[in-house]
Write a protein that holds these residues in place. Structure first.
Motif, PDB file in Angstrom:
ATOM      1  N   GLY A 197       4.602  -2.756 -12.354  1.00  0.00           N
ATOM      2  CA  GLY A 197       4.829  -4.196 -12.507  1.00  0.00           C
ATOM      3  C   GLY A 197       5.323  -4.827 -11.220  1.00  0.00           C
ATOM      4  N   ASP A 198       6.206  -4.123 -10.499  1.00  0.00           N
ATOM      5  CA  ASP A 198       6.710  -4.635  -9.216  1.00  0.00           C
ATOM      6  C   ASP A 198       5.573  -4.755  -8.196  1.00  0.00           C
ATOM      7  OD1 ASP A 198       9.225  -4.649 -10.318  1.00  0.00           O
ATOM      8  OD2 ASP A 198       9.835  -2.726  -9.433  1.00  0.00           O
ATOM      9  N   ILE A 199       4.704  -3.752  -8.170  1.00  0.00           N
ATOM     10  CA  ILE A 199       3.567  -3.760  -7.233  1.00  0.00           C
ATOM     11  C   ILE A 199       2.637  -4.931  -7.547  1.00  0.00           C
ATOM     12  CG2 ILE A 199       1.495  -2.515  -6.497  1.00  0.00           C
ATOM     13  CD1 ILE A 199       3.081   0.110  -6.969  1.00  0.00           C
ATOM     14  N   GLU A 200       2.340  -5.135  -8.809  1.00  0.00           N
ATOM     15  CA  GLU A 200       1.441  -6.233  -9.200  1.00  0.00           C
ATOM     16  C   GLU A 200       2.023  -7.596  -8.813  1.00  0.00           C
ATOM     17  OE1 GLU A 200       0.952  -5.468 -13.334  1.00  0.00           O
ATOM     18  OE2 GLU A 200      -0.776  -4.136 -13.042  1.00  0.00           O
ATOM     19  N   ARG A 201       3.326  -7.740  -8.979  1.00  0.00           N
ATOM     20  CA  ARG A 201       3.969  -9.008  -8.572  1.00  0.00           C
ATOM     21  C   ARG A 201       3.913  -9.204  -7.064  1.00  0.00           C
ATOM     22  NH1 ARG A 201       7.008  -7.718 -13.123  1.00  0.00           N
ATOM     23  NH2 ARG A 201       8.403  -6.314 -11.974  1.00  0.00           N
ATOM     24  N   ALA A 202       4.095  -8.127  -6.313  1.00  0.00           N
ATOM     25  CA  ALA A 202       4.029  -8.217  -4.845  1.00  0.00           C
ATOM     26  C   ALA A 202       2.632  -8.595  -4.381  1.00  0.00           C
ATOM     27  CB  ALA A 202       4.435  -6.873  -4.230  1.00  0.00           C
ATOM     28  N   ILE A 203       1.604  -8.071  -5.063  1.00  0.00           N
ATOM     29  CA  ILE A 203       0.225  -8.413  -4.726  1.00  0.00           C
ATOM     30  C   ILE A 203      -0.028  -9.898  -4.997  1.00  0.00           C
ATOM     31  CG2 ILE A 203      -2.197  -8.062  -5.387  1.00  0.00           C
ATOM     32  CD1 ILE A 203      -1.446  -5.119  -5.931  1.00  0.00           C
ATOM     33  N   GLN A 204       0.442 -10.388  -6.134  1.00  0.00           N
ATOM     34  CA  GLN A 204       0.255 -11.811  -6.486  1.00  0.00           C
ATOM     35  C   GLN A 204       0.939 -12.727  -5.470  1.00  0.00           C
ATOM     36  OE1 GLN A 204       1.758 -11.914 -10.465  1.00  0.00           O
ATOM     37  NE2 GLN A 204      -0.087 -11.033 -11.366  1.00  0.00           N
ATOM     38  N   LEU A 238       0.826  -1.210   0.000  1.00  0.00           N
ATOM     39  CA  LEU A 238       0.000   0.000   0.000  1.00  0.00           C
ATOM     40  C   LEU A 238       0.859   1.258   0.000  1.00  0.00           C
ATOM     41  CD1 LEU A 238      -2.683  -1.230   2.544  1.00  0.00           C
ATOM     42  CD2 LEU A 238      -3.050  -0.819   0.107  1.00  0.00           C
ATOM     43  N   ALA A 239       2.012   1.193   0.664  1.00  0.00           N
ATOM     44  CA  ALA A 239       2.922   2.341   0.675  1.00  0.00           C
ATOM     45  C   ALA A 239       3.418   2.639  -0.731  1.00  0.00           C
ATOM     46  CB  ALA A 239       4.100   2.076   1.605  1.00  0.00           C
ATOM     47  N   ASP A 240       3.727   1.576  -1.486  1.00  0.00           N
ATOM     48  CA  ASP A 240       4.162   1.764  -2.874  1.00  0.00           C
ATOM     49  C   ASP A 240       3.035   2.335  -3.731  1.00  0.00           C
ATOM     50  OD1 ASP A 240       6.743   0.960  -2.523  1.00  0.00           O
ATOM     51  OD2 ASP A 240       6.444  -1.093  -3.223  1.00  0.00           O
ATOM     52  N   ILE A 241       1.825   1.818  -3.545  1.00  0.00           N
ATOM     53  CA  ILE A 241       0.676   2.327  -4.310  1.00  0.00           C
ATOM     54  C   ILE A 241       0.452   3.808  -4.016  1.00  0.00           C
ATOM     55  CG2 ILE A 241      -1.834   2.179  -4.598  1.00  0.00           C
ATOM     56  CD1 ILE A 241      -1.586  -0.847  -4.088  1.00  0.00           C
ATOM     57  N   GLY A 242       0.471   4.158  -2.730  1.00  0.00           N
ATOM     58  CA  GLY A 242       0.272   5.555  -2.344  1.00  0.00           C
ATOM     59  C   GLY A 242       1.374   6.458  -2.858  1.00  0.00           C
ATOM     60  N   PHE A 243       2.604   5.972  -2.774  1.00  0.00           N
ATOM     61  CA  PHE A 243       3.756   6.764  -3.225  1.00  0.00           C
ATOM     62  C   PHE A 243       3.668   7.059  -4.718  1.00  0.00           C
ATOM     63  CE2 PHE A 243       8.047   6.636  -5.142  1.00  0.00           C
ATOM     64  CZ  PHE A 243       8.555   7.806  -4.603  1.00  0.00           C
ATOM     65  N   PHE A 244       3.444   6.012  -5.520  1.00  0.00           N
ATOM     66  CA  PHE A 244       3.432   6.220  -6.973  1.00  0.00           C
ATOM     67  C   PHE A 244       2.178   6.958  -7.437  1.00  0.00           C
ATOM     68  CE2 PHE A 244       6.558   2.784  -6.544  1.00  0.00           C
ATOM     69  CZ  PHE A 244       7.618   3.439  -7.148  1.00  0.00           C
ATOM     70  N   SER A 245       1.087   6.842  -6.682  1.00  0.00           N
ATOM     71  CA  SER A 245      -0.094   7.656  -6.991  1.00  0.00           C
ATOM     72  C   SER A 245       0.223   9.131  -6.810  1.00  0.00           C
ATOM     73  CB  SER A 245      -1.262   7.255  -6.083  1.00  0.00           C
ATOM     74  OG  SER A 245      -1.676   5.944  -6.340  1.00  0.00           O
ATOM     75  N   GLN A 246       0.959   9.458  -5.741  1.00  0.00           N
ATOM     76  CA  GLN A 246       1.317  10.851  -5.497  1.00  0.00           C
ATOM     77  C   GLN A 246       2.334  11.348  -6.511  1.00  0.00           C
ATOM     78  OE1 GLN A 246      -0.151  12.950  -3.160  1.00  0.00           O
ATOM     79  NE2 GLN A 246       0.924  14.434  -4.445  1.00  0.00           N
ATOM     80  N   VAL A 247       3.289  10.502  -6.881  1.00  0.00           N
ATOM     81  CA  VAL A 247       4.259  10.880  -7.912  1.00  0.00           C
ATOM     82  C   VAL A 247       3.517  11.200  -9.216  1.00  0.00           C
ATOM     83  CG1 VAL A 247       6.134  10.038  -9.383  1.00  0.00           C
ATOM     84  CG2 VAL A 247       6.194   9.605  -6.924  1.00  0.00           C
ATOM     85  N   GLN A 248       2.528  10.356  -9.560  1.00  0.00           N
ATOM     86  CA  GLN A 248       1.732  10.603 -10.766  1.00  0.00           C
ATOM     87  C   GLN A 248       0.982  11.921 -10.658  1.00  0.00           C
ATOM     88  OE1 GLN A 248       1.287   8.433 -13.769  1.00  0.00           O
ATOM     89  NE2 GLN A 248       0.690  10.521 -14.343  1.00  0.00           N
ATOM     90  N   GLN A 249       0.426  12.192  -9.477  1.00  0.00           N
ATOM     91  CA  GLN A 249      -0.307  13.451  -9.287  1.00  0.00           C
ATOM     92  C   GLN A 249       0.630  14.651  -9.397  1.00  0.00           C
ATOM     93  OE1 GLN A 249      -3.235  13.561  -6.102  1.00  0.00           O
ATOM     94  NE2 GLN A 249      -2.755  15.718  -5.716  1.00  0.00           N
ATOM     95  N   ASP A 250       1.814  14.539  -8.819  1.00  0.00           N
ATOM     96  CA  ASP A 250       2.796  15.628  -8.932  1.00  0.00           C
ATOM     97  C   ASP A 250       3.126  15.900 -10.401  1.00  0.00           C
ATOM     98  OD1 ASP A 250       2.865  15.702  -6.182  1.00  0.00           O
ATOM     99  OD2 ASP A 250       4.804  14.710  -5.994  1.00  0.00           O
ATOM    100  N   TYR A 251       3.304  14.821 -11.161  1.00  0.00           N
ATOM    101  CA  TYR A 251       3.611  14.931 -12.588  1.00  0.00           C
ATOM    102  C   TYR A 251       2.462  15.627 -13.326  1.00  0.00           C
ATOM    103  CZ  TYR A 251       4.560  13.484 -17.405  1.00  0.00           C
ATOM    104  OH  TYR A 251       4.781  13.478 -18.764  1.00  0.00           O
ATOM    105  N   ASP A 252       1.229  15.170 -13.053  1.00  0.00           N
ATOM    106  CA  ASP A 252       0.062  15.751 -13.723  1.00  0.00           C
ATOM    107  C   ASP A 252      -0.112  17.223 -13.358  1.00  0.00           C
ATOM    108  OD1 ASP A 252      -0.438  13.317 -14.882  1.00  0.00           O
ATOM    109  OD2 ASP A 252      -2.021  12.739 -13.470  1.00  0.00           O
ATOM    110  N   ASN A 253       0.118  17.565 -12.082  1.00  0.00           N
ATOM    111  CA  ASN A 253      -0.041  18.948 -11.637  1.00  0.00           C
ATOM    112  C   ASN A 253       0.925  19.894 -12.332  1.00  0.00           C
ATOM    113  OD1 ASN A 253      -2.041  18.158  -9.926  1.00  0.00           O
ATOM    114  ND2 ASN A 253      -0.878  18.411  -8.035  1.00  0.00           N
TER     115      ASN A 253
END
Length: 314
Positions: free
Chosen positions: A304-311, A218-233
């Motif tokens: 891809g790393d996050i998806e593998r960790a979830i699996q 979840l930390a990775d998901i939250g981190f990369f979501s924020q990175v994406q938001q920073d990029y979009d902003n």
């Protein structure tokens, strides 16, 4: 699940207003107004509290406990509402949230509205005691609530707009450690880790190893979501004004690391200033450092790393 979640809302308002107001004339009515404004979807945005009953169901939770999952979901929404009020009062620069007037301005209380944030925090404990006191997950959920308030406080302590004395020369305070801590405390924990942890406890999964693994993903998901938001902003929706407001974003963290001495000095001179030429120069440096190209590639690789960790966890 969403219908049941919304259906509980009137009962929540009635219970908390009665408990907070007690026999004091007018206090119950006042707190009803506090809750209905600050918990409204128009103000608070996405219902991250829904993640509790959704996760509970996905984890195979007993249907007889579904109401408790809904209750815990509203506990998540209450902590978010109190954090919003505290941030608005502390900054006093925010005129609206999601297009709605901020509570301390609408109520005309100004800084005194911070007391309403305290009342909302207290109501979280009322809710848990009322519905979960005799359930075996009560103490675990209580600990998660305490941690949520801890992160709320930590987020304010790390925010440079609240603590200008922490700003170090040469943009040294805009570093990876601070950025990741801010993202975890203000975004990842309250909207992802908190609701999922509550759901895990409600189904009886209290093992530390399970929670640690979930938090890591979840930390990775939250981190990369924020990175994406920073990029979009910056590159897609620049009206957010991250550069002019001097926010700690992933872009400025990378730029500070990669900039030449000349570029670094320009970033120091321009970052956090309102003038359009300063904003454009910072953005131009981002282009020169190829941050606009590197970040999308970085995010795609890490997904891809996050998806593998979830699996693996499944």
């Amino acid at each position: 699940l969403e219908r049941d979640f919304r259906h509980f809302y009137p009962e929540l308002i009635h219970l908390l207003s009665r408990e907070i107001g007690g026999s004091t004339p007018g206090l119950s009515i006042q707190f009803t107004k506090v809750l209905t404004h600050n918990l409204s979807e128009a103000v608070i945005g996405k219902r991250y509290g829904l993640m509790v009953p959704r996760s509970f169901k996905e984890l195979g939770g007993e249907s007889s406990l579904s109401e408790l999952a809904t209750v815990l979901g509203w506990a998540v929404e209450l902590t978010r509402a109190s954090a919003n009020i505290t941030a608005e009062v502390s900054q006093d620069r925010t005129m609206s949230r999601n297009g709605q007037p901020t509570w301390h301005r609408k109520s005309m209380l100004g800084p005194a509205a911070v007391n309403h944030a305290q009342m909302i925090n207290y109501s979280v404990f009322i809710l848990l005691q009322k519905y979960l006191q005799h359930h075996e997950s009560y103490s675990y959920c209580l600990q998660e609530v305490i941690e949520a308030f801890s992160h709320q406080t930590r987020g304010f302590c790390l925010d440079l707009s609240f603590n200008p004395e922490q700003q170090q020369p040469l943009l040294h305070s805009y570093d990876v450690a601070r950025y990741k801590s801010i993202v975890y405390s203000t975004r990842t924990f309250p909207t992802l880790v908190f609701p999922v942890s509550l759901a895990l406890h409600l189904v009886g999964l209290h093992q530390e190893a399970v929670h640690d693994q979930a938090k890591m993903i979840l930390a990775d998901i939250g981190f990369f979501s924020q990175v994406q938001q920073d990029y979009d902003n910056c590159f897609r929706d620049p009206k957010e004004g991250d550069i002019a407001k001097g926010r700690v974003t992933w872009l400025i963290v990378l730029a500070r690391q990669r900039a030449s001495q000349v570029q670094l000095q320009e970033l120091i001179d321009c970052y956090g200033r309102q003038e359009e030429e300063c904003v454009q120069r910072v953005k131009q440096i981002y282009y020169e450092l190829k941050i606009n190209k590197n970040i999308p590639m970085y995010i795609e690789e890490k997904i891809g790393d996050i998806e593998r960790a979830i699996q693996q966890m499944a």
